[in-house]
Structure formats: structure tokens, C-alpha cells
Design a protein around this motif. Structure first.
Motif, PDB file in Angstrom:
ATOM      1  N   GLY A 186     -14.251   7.562   3.918  1.00  0.00           N
ATOM      2  CA  GLY A 186     -14.462   7.386   2.489  1.00  0.00           C
ATOM      3  C   GLY A 186     -13.316   6.751   1.743  1.00  0.00           C
ATOM      4  N   ALA A 187     -13.108   7.282   0.547  1.00  0.00           N
ATOM      5  CA  ALA A 187     -12.149   6.699  -0.377  1.00  0.00           C
ATOM      6  C   ALA A 187     -10.726   6.758   0.151  1.00  0.00           C
ATOM      7  N   SER A 188     -10.390   7.820   0.873  1.00  0.00           N
ATOM      8  CA  SER A 188      -9.014   7.924   1.365  1.00  0.00           C
ATOM      9  C   SER A 188      -8.705   6.811   2.364  1.00  0.00           C
ATOM     10  N   CYS A 189      -9.670   6.448   3.207  1.00  0.00           N
ATOM     11  CA  CYS A 189      -9.462   5.338   4.140  1.00  0.00           C
ATOM     12  C   CYS A 189      -9.362   4.014   3.392  1.00  0.00           C
TER      13      CYS A 189
ATOM     14  N   GLN B 180      -6.169   1.562   3.488  1.00  0.00           N
ATOM     15  CA  GLN B 180      -6.290   0.146   3.851  1.00  0.00           C
ATOM     16  C   GLN B 180      -5.697  -0.742   2.764  1.00  0.00           C
ATOM     17  N   LYS B 181      -5.962  -0.412   1.506  1.00  0.00           N
ATOM     18  CA  LYS B 181      -5.430  -1.194   0.388  1.00  0.00           C
ATOM     19  C   LYS B 181      -3.904  -1.131   0.365  1.00  0.00           C
TER      20      LYS B 181
END
Length: 97
Positions: A25-28, A32-33
Motif C-alpha cells: 500500500g501507501a507505505s511502499c 519508492q518515492k
């Protein structure tokens, strides 16, 4: 010995695929960002500073990382010039472009 190495590699690849495909989800996405930003010298961003009355005071865009602390935003532009924005009475909006 060779088959043991292949099994370990296959297990590691399967574990990585499982973590990736389960959608962390958002944590990945944030990881990545952050990784992309660190490897490429920042992200393409735009900073717009507004006064307390809502008038645009300053606008800047380029590729950079942003640091925030204690009511200020600090960043180095593509020409290695340091910018510090203090915002006690206004608004600063930082957009990724």
C-alpha cells in the motif's frame, strides 16, 4: 551445494514477490518515492508562497528535495543555491509536478 543456492535464491525471490504483490500500500509507495528522490537528486516540484491575504508572493519550480523544520522550508536548487522560506503569516504550497 549448487541446488541449495538455487533454493535459497528462489525462496528469496518468492518472498520478495509476495511482499510486492500483496500490496503493502501507501507505505511502499512512499518508500519508492523517497528512494527515487534520493537516487535522482530530488523530485520535480513547484513551491508557491502566498501572503496572509492570499496574494502570491513567490513561485519556484525545479528538481529538489525539501526539508521542513521549525516554521521554515529549506531546499537547494539545481544550481546548488540554498533557499530558506520562513512562513509565519503566510502559506506555502509544495506540489510535485
Amino acid at each position: 551445494m549448487k541446488s541449495k543456492v538455487i533454493k535459497v535464491f528462489a525462496a528469496a525471490a518468492a518472498a520478495l514477490a509476495l511482499v510486492t504483490l500483496t500490496g503493502c500500500g501507501a507505505s511502499c509507495a512512499r518508500f519508492q518515492k523517497t528512494w527515487d528522490s534520493n537516487m535522482d537528486g530530488g523530485l520535480n516540484r513547484e513551491i508557491v508562497v502566498y501572503s496572509a491575504t492570499g496574494d502570491e508572493v513567490w513561485r519556484f519550480s525545479g528538481k529538489f528535495d525539501v526539508e521542513y523544520s521549525s516554521g521554515r522550508i529549506l531546499f537547494d536548487d539545481e544550481n546548488n543555491k540554498r533557499h530558506t522560506i520562513y512562513f509565519e503569516n503566510g502559506t506555502v504550497i509544495i506540489n510535485e509536478i
